[in-house]
Design an enzyme around this catalytic site. Structure first.
Site, PDB file in Angstrom:
ATOM      1  N   GLY A 128      29.565   0.471 -60.556  1.00 33.49           N
ATOM      2  CA  GLY A 128      30.861  -0.027 -60.605  1.00 33.49           C
ATOM      3  C   GLY A 128      30.782  -1.725 -60.779  1.00 33.49           C
ATOM      4  O   GLY A 128      31.307  -2.285 -61.569  1.00 33.49           O
ATOM      5  N   ASP A 129      29.899  -2.147 -59.961  1.00 31.81           N
ATOM      6  CA  ASP A 129      29.669  -3.699 -60.192  1.00 31.81           C
ATOM      7  C   ASP A 129      29.222  -4.240 -61.523  1.00 31.81           C
ATOM      8  O   ASP A 129      29.596  -4.946 -62.138  1.00 31.81           O
ATOM      9  CB  ASP A 129      28.382  -4.055 -59.246  1.00 31.81           C
ATOM     10  N   SER A 130      28.149  -3.436 -61.973  1.00 29.82           N
ATOM     11  CA  SER A 130      27.868  -3.708 -63.595  1.00 29.82           C
ATOM     12  C   SER A 130      28.657  -3.480 -64.436  1.00 29.82           C
ATOM     13  O   SER A 130      28.737  -4.300 -65.454  1.00 29.82           O
ATOM     14  CB  SER A 130      26.415  -2.684 -63.819  1.00 29.82           C
ATOM     15  N   ALA A 182      30.949  -6.649 -64.423  1.00 28.34           N
ATOM     16  CA  ALA A 182      30.169  -7.642 -65.015  1.00 28.34           C
ATOM     17  C   ALA A 182      30.338  -7.944 -66.306  1.00 28.34           C
ATOM     18  O   ALA A 182      30.434  -8.688 -66.777  1.00 28.34           O
ATOM     19  CB  ALA A 182      28.744  -7.590 -64.478  1.00 28.34           C
TER      20      ALA A 182
END
Length: 403
Positions: free
Chosen positions: A170-172, A175
């Site tokens: 999710g973070d990637s 980003a």
């Protein structure tokens, strides 16, 4: 252009972020030429420095995630540190931040203030729920974004609870959206006058929205048919056959036979010419209607053979096939090696180690690694000197606890 040129050469990025989403976004910008100045607290810096496996006290993930960045320590609770930050932002092209909405306002860096400081600044904001809405002020990590964005609900097997992807996906994903948004906003800024004159703007990335944007046709399928996609294990729902099978020697092998011509080759290769020639299986809709039957035949065929034999037979039949790779498999795979997907760097004590090479590949202006993640505050004096602070001024900031 020279061999060392990169597409973002000359851009200055200020990073106010920790852990994953914001720092991953600015890492990509730095790999392709941007000068990334990472602001860290003097009291330990980014927590990622201590996450996962440590080498002599520092995370190996840190050395990758912070490569090409300049570490500057600023105590943002000190007014003199805010003055330094404002000076940095006056000449910056991009600000990447992943604080909870409202934190920058409390520091005296509201959107209007940032616009007054630098009207052409592109501000990339990554947060759990975005800058607006009833949940904006709530804390949100990538795991929450994956859950609320729909990914967790469809991941796993139908008879078991949802499971996570094995990385902070999710973070990637957030980003990557942040980088895409920054590049589009920079394109518009340059088209309207460039640095110092062009129009800056804010890129508002919410983690749950970043994940939801990847959910293919789930919303229209629900809206039109009331269909709620659920967990289906390793198969691709509505696309048959595509599944993971286990060989006699315990290898997990992914076989993608969902193209019409590929399906015929697959069935012929496993000795089922009758299915290859069956008109009811000539298209995906027909195959999906008999999904369990088809998977039963493939499961049995793979289970009767060792993995290498399965790979050889299906490879010769031109059927997409691969064993499910561990990192050990990846590290020695000829395709990875031929494509130079890895590069070698050196840890602070001189030990060599491999890291992923910058992606994507550009033929004329590729990314590169200039240095690995720096020591905390390693570039503070260098950056402050470039802003006009002399040695005594820097020493005074240090005495006051501002840096």
């Amino acid at each position: 252009m020279s061999a060392s040129a990169r597409p973002l050469d000359g851009l200055k990025v200020v990073e106010l972020g920790t852990l994953i989403a914001g720092p991953f976004a600015s890492r990509i910008l730095g790999e392709f030429g941007a000068e990334v100045i990472k602001i860290e607290s003097p009291d330990g810096g980014d927590p990622l420095r201590k996450w996962r496996l440590l080498y002599e006290g520092t995370s190996l993930w840190w050395f990758l995630q912070a490569r090409n960045k300049k570490s500057v320590t600023l105590n943002l609770k000190h007014p003199d540190a805010i003055t330094v930050l404002k000076t940095l932002l006056r000449e910056a092209d991009v600000l990447v931040e992943n604080f909870r909405p409202g934190v920058l306002d409390k520091l005296g860096l509201s959107s209007s203030t940032l616009s007054d400081i630098n009207p052409s600044l592109v501000i990339v904001r990554l947060s759990g729920f975005g800058q607006t809405g009833p949940m904006a002020q709530q804390p949100g990590f990538g795991a929450i974004g994956e859950s609320m964005g729909g990914l967790r609900y469809i991941t796993g097997f139908p008879d078991r609870p949802p499971v996570k992807v094995g990385i902070s996906i999710g973070d990637s994903i957030a980003a990557l959206w942040g980088v895409i948004g920054a590049l589009m906003a920079l394109r518009y800024r340059d088209a309207t006058g460039g640095r110092g004159a062009g129009q800056g703007q804010t890129v508002d990335v919410a983690l749950y929205e970043a994940v939801f944007a990847m959910m293919e046709s789930m919303l229209p399928e629900f809206d039109v048919f009331g269909f709620i996609r659920g967990r289906t294990g390793n198969i691709m729902p509505g696309i048959t056959p595509s599944n993971t099978h286990t060989s006699r020697d315990g290898r997990h092998i992914l076989i993608g036979g969902n193209g019409d011509a590929i399906f015929r080759r697959l069935m012929t290769a496993i000795g089922r010419a009758d299915l290859a020639d069956d008109p009811s299986l000539a298209d995906n809709a027909g195959r999906d209607a008999r999904r369990d039957e088809i998977y039963g035949f493939i499961d049995a065929w793979v289970a009767a053979r060792d993995g290498d034999e399965v790979l050889r037979i299906l490879g010769e039949a031109d059927v997409p096939v691969s064993r499910v790779y561990s990192i050990e498999d990846i590290a020695s795979d000829p395709q990875y090696l031929a494509r130079a997907v890895f590069e070698t760097a050196r840890l602070p004590d001189g030990r060599q180690f491999r890291t992923p090479a910058p992606m994507p590949r550009l033929s004329e202006t590729p990314g590169r690694t200039d240095w690995i993640g720096p020591a905390l505050g390693e570039h503070t004096e260098q950056v402050l000197s470039s802003l006009g602070y002399d040695r005594e001024g820097i020493a005074a900031l240090r005495r006051k606890g501002a840096i």
